[in-house]
Every structure is written in C-alpha cells, then in structure tokens.
Design a protein around this motif. Structure first.
Motif, mmCIF file in Angstrom:
data_model
loop_
_atom_site.group_PDB
_atom_site.id
_atom_site.type_symbol
_atom_site.label_atom_id
_atom_site.label_comp_id
_atom_site.label_asym_id
_atom_site.label_seq_id
_atom_site.Cartn_x
_atom_site.Cartn_y
_atom_site.Cartn_z
ATOM 1 N N LEU A 201 0.872 -1.162 0.000
ATOM 2 C CA LEU A 201 0.000 0.000 0.000
ATOM 3 C C LEU A 201 0.913 1.216 0.000
ATOM 4 O O LEU A 201 1.654 1.435 0.955
ATOM 5 C CB LEU A 201 -0.905 0.013 1.232
ATOM 6 C CG LEU A 201 -1.842 -1.184 1.413
ATOM 7 C CD1 LEU A 201 -2.608 -1.054 2.727
ATOM 8 C CD2 LEU A 201 -2.798 -1.307 0.253
ATOM 9 N N VAL A 202 0.861 1.989 -1.078
ATOM 10 C CA VAL A 202 1.762 3.120 -1.233
ATOM 11 C C VAL A 202 0.954 4.407 -1.239
ATOM 12 O O VAL A 202 0.157 4.654 -2.147
ATOM 13 C CB VAL A 202 2.594 2.992 -2.522
ATOM 14 C CG1 VAL A 202 3.528 4.187 -2.663
ATOM 15 C CG2 VAL A 202 3.380 1.684 -2.515
ATOM 16 N N GLU A 203 1.170 5.222 -0.214
ATOM 17 C CA GLU A 203 0.450 6.491 -0.089
ATOM 18 C C GLU A 203 1.201 7.609 -0.787
ATOM 19 O O GLU A 203 2.437 7.580 -0.895
ATOM 20 C CB GLU A 203 0.257 6.847 1.384
ATOM 21 C CG GLU A 203 -0.591 5.867 2.167
ATOM 22 C CD GLU A 203 0.141 5.260 3.331
ATOM 23 O OE1 GLU A 203 -0.505 4.843 4.303
ATOM 24 O OE2 GLU A 203 1.386 5.209 3.272
ATOM 25 N N SER A 204 0.450 8.593 -1.224
ATOM 26 C CA SER A 204 1.033 9.804 -1.806
ATOM 27 C C SER A 204 0.108 10.965 -1.487
ATOM 28 O O SER A 204 -1.039 10.785 -1.060
ATOM 29 C CB SER A 204 1.221 9.647 -3.314
ATOM 30 O OG SER A 204 -0.019 9.414 -3.951
ATOM 31 N N GLY A 205 0.635 12.173 -1.717
ATOM 32 C CA GLY A 205 -0.145 13.359 -1.423
ATOM 33 C C GLY A 205 0.127 13.861 -0.019
ATOM 34 O O GLY A 205 1.130 13.520 0.607
ATOM 35 N N GLY A 206 -0.807 14.642 0.495
ATOM 36 C CA GLY A 206 -0.617 15.231 1.813
ATOM 37 C C GLY A 206 0.375 16.370 1.758
ATOM 38 O O GLY A 206 0.569 16.998 0.733
ATOM 39 N N GLY A 207 0.997 16.651 2.899
ATOM 40 C CA GLY A 207 1.981 17.726 2.968
ATOM 41 C C GLY A 207 1.554 18.803 3.935
ATOM 42 O O GLY A 207 0.974 18.520 4.983
ATOM 43 N N PHE A 208 1.837 20.039 3.551
ATOM 44 C CA PHE A 208 1.601 21.190 4.429
ATOM 45 C C PHE A 208 0.545 22.095 3.821
ATOM 46 O O PHE A 208 0.564 22.360 2.611
ATOM 47 C CB PHE A 208 2.914 21.965 4.608
ATOM 48 C CG PHE A 208 2.781 23.173 5.476
ATOM 49 C CD1 PHE A 208 2.441 24.412 4.938
ATOM 50 C CD2 PHE A 208 2.983 23.084 6.840
ATOM 51 C CE1 PHE A 208 2.314 25.529 5.741
ATOM 52 C CE2 PHE A 208 2.862 24.199 7.658
ATOM 53 C CZ PHE A 208 2.522 25.418 7.101
ATOM 54 N N VAL A 209 -0.355 22.596 4.683
ATOM 55 C CA VAL A 209 -1.377 23.516 4.218
ATOM 56 C C VAL A 209 -1.781 24.435 5.366
ATOM 57 O O VAL A 209 -1.652 24.055 6.543
ATOM 58 C CB VAL A 209 -2.606 22.735 3.680
ATOM 59 C CG1 VAL A 209 -3.342 22.032 4.795
ATOM 60 C CG2 VAL A 209 -3.537 23.630 2.886
ATOM 61 N N GLN A 210 -2.267 25.600 5.038
ATOM 62 C CA GLN A 210 -2.763 26.519 6.057
ATOM 63 C C GLN A 210 -4.183 26.133 6.452
ATOM 64 O O GLN A 210 -4.899 25.477 5.681
ATOM 65 C CB GLN A 210 -2.728 27.944 5.529
ATOM 66 C CG GLN A 210 -1.317 28.467 5.320
ATOM 67 C CD GLN A 210 -1.305 29.932 4.932
ATOM 68 O OE1 GLN A 210 -2.261 30.449 4.387
ATOM 69 N NE2 GLN A 210 -0.192 30.607 5.222
ATOM 70 N N PRO A 211 -4.604 26.539 7.647
ATOM 71 C CA PRO A 211 -5.982 26.244 8.071
ATOM 72 C C PRO A 211 -6.999 26.725 7.048
ATOM 73 O O PRO A 211 -6.864 27.811 6.480
ATOM 74 C CB PRO A 211 -6.109 27.020 9.385
ATOM 75 C CG PRO A 211 -4.721 27.060 9.917
ATOM 76 C CD PRO A 211 -3.838 27.226 8.704
ATOM 77 N N GLY A 212 -8.005 25.889 6.815
ATOM 78 C CA GLY A 212 -9.015 26.192 5.817
ATOM 79 C C GLY A 212 -8.703 25.656 4.441
ATOM 80 O O GLY A 212 -9.571 25.672 3.555
ATOM 81 N N GLY A 213 -7.497 25.195 4.251
ATOM 82 C CA GLY A 213 -7.082 24.690 2.954
ATOM 83 C C GLY A 213 -7.495 23.246 2.717
ATOM 84 O O GLY A 213 -8.166 22.626 3.541
ATOM 85 N N SER A 214 -7.074 22.731 1.564
ATOM 86 C CA SER A 214 -7.426 21.373 1.152
ATOM 87 C C SER A 214 -6.176 20.592 0.768
ATOM 88 O O SER A 214 -5.195 21.155 0.280
ATOM 89 C CB SER A 214 -8.373 21.411 -0.055
ATOM 90 O OG SER A 214 -9.585 22.046 0.263
ATOM 91 N N LEU A 215 -6.269 19.298 0.998
ATOM 92 C CA LEU A 215 -5.235 18.372 0.557
ATOM 93 C C LEU A 215 -5.902 17.078 0.110
ATOM 94 O O LEU A 215 -7.048 16.785 0.504
ATOM 95 C CB LEU A 215 -4.256 18.054 1.686
ATOM 96 C CG LEU A 215 -3.264 19.138 2.101
ATOM 97 C CD1 LEU A 215 -2.498 18.688 3.354
ATOM 98 C CD2 LEU A 215 -2.291 19.459 0.980
ATOM 99 N N ARG A 216 -5.164 16.318 -0.664
ATOM 100 C CA ARG A 216 -5.675 15.032 -1.131
ATOM 101 C C ARG A 216 -4.617 13.967 -0.872
ATOM 102 O O ARG A 216 -3.423 14.183 -1.129
ATOM 103 C CB ARG A 216 -5.998 15.095 -2.622
ATOM 104 C CG ARG A 216 -6.770 13.897 -3.153
ATOM 105 C CD ARG A 216 -7.148 14.129 -4.614
ATOM 106 N NE ARG A 216 -8.005 13.082 -5.154
ATOM 107 C CZ ARG A 216 -9.336 13.113 -5.100
ATOM 108 N NH1 ARG A 216 -9.948 14.143 -4.535
ATOM 109 N NH2 ARG A 216 -10.053 12.127 -5.621
ATOM 110 N N LEU A 217 -5.075 12.840 -0.342
ATOM 111 C CA LEU A 217 -4.221 11.678 -0.145
ATOM 112 C C LEU A 217 -4.656 10.573 -1.087
ATOM 113 O O LEU A 217 -5.858 10.393 -1.326
ATOM 114 C CB LEU A 217 -4.308 11.165 1.288
ATOM 115 C CG LEU A 217 -3.709 12.035 2.383
ATOM 116 C CD1 LEU A 217 -4.122 11.525 3.753
ATOM 117 C CD2 LEU A 217 -2.206 12.075 2.279
#
Length: 121
Positions: free
Chosen positions: A4-20
C-alpha cells in the motif's frame, strides 16, 4: 507481496485542502474494505474514513464528517481521501489500511507506510 503506497498530503494553512492517495498491489482489491487512519503525536491511531469493497457504504469519524470524502477505484486499485476545510487538529500521520471483507479474510490486514499532513498558519 501486498503493498500500500500512499502519496499526497503535505503542508497547508488552516481552511485549505489536501488530497491523499493510496495505490494497492498484491491483493484482490475489490475484496478489501479500505480505510484511512491517522495518528497525531501523543495520541492513539484513529479511524478517519472507510469504504466498502463496492463503494456502497462509507464511514466517517464525526470529526471529519462534511469535510473529508473517501473514494475508491476498483479498476486502478486506488483509494483517495479528499480533505477540505482543514484545521490544526487534522495534523497527523495518515495511514492507508486494507482489511479483508470476507469472513475467511479477517486476518488479512495491511498498512501503508504513512503520510504526514500538517495544518498550520
């Protein structure tokens, strides 16, 4: 060998969006319930979201309902977690999990290596 290989994520400011994303191999993907867990520093690992093998049933932790969306592609053997309106409390290492959905498969329980998500101003 199951991977199982994850990608995405990282750093974001509050209110922002990310995808894993999580890409699975070495298993019959359509027979597994797929989930995202997270573990924040000093806390126990918790279930964030889960999706049934045919994607007809999803579960979300109360803390992420209305903000996170889990999805899967049984042709590409992938799952995604779209995370919106992120808050500092969402900061954690996020793990992809595959668990056998049939009674004879209950011992089949696999984990990815984890992906850091940091929400900070």
């Amino acid at each position: 060998q199951v991977q199982l290989v994850e990608s995405g994520g990282g750093f974001v400011q509050p209110g922002g969006s990310l995808r894993l994303s999580c890409a699975a191999s070495g298993l019959t993907f359509r027979l597994f319930r797929m989930s995202w867990y997270r573990q924040a520093p000093g806390k126990e690992r918790e279930l964030v979201a889960s999706i049934s093998p045919s994607a007809d049933n999803m579960f979300y932790a109360d803390s992420v309902k209305g903000r996170f969306t889990i999805s899967r592609d049984n042709f590409a053997n992938t799952i995604d977690l779209q995370m919106n309106s992120l808050a500092s409390e969402d900061t954690a290492v996020y793990y992809c999990n595959a668990k056998g959905a049939l009674p004879i498969m209950t011992s089949m329980d696999y984990w990815g290596q984890g992906r850091q998500v940091t929400v900070s101003s």
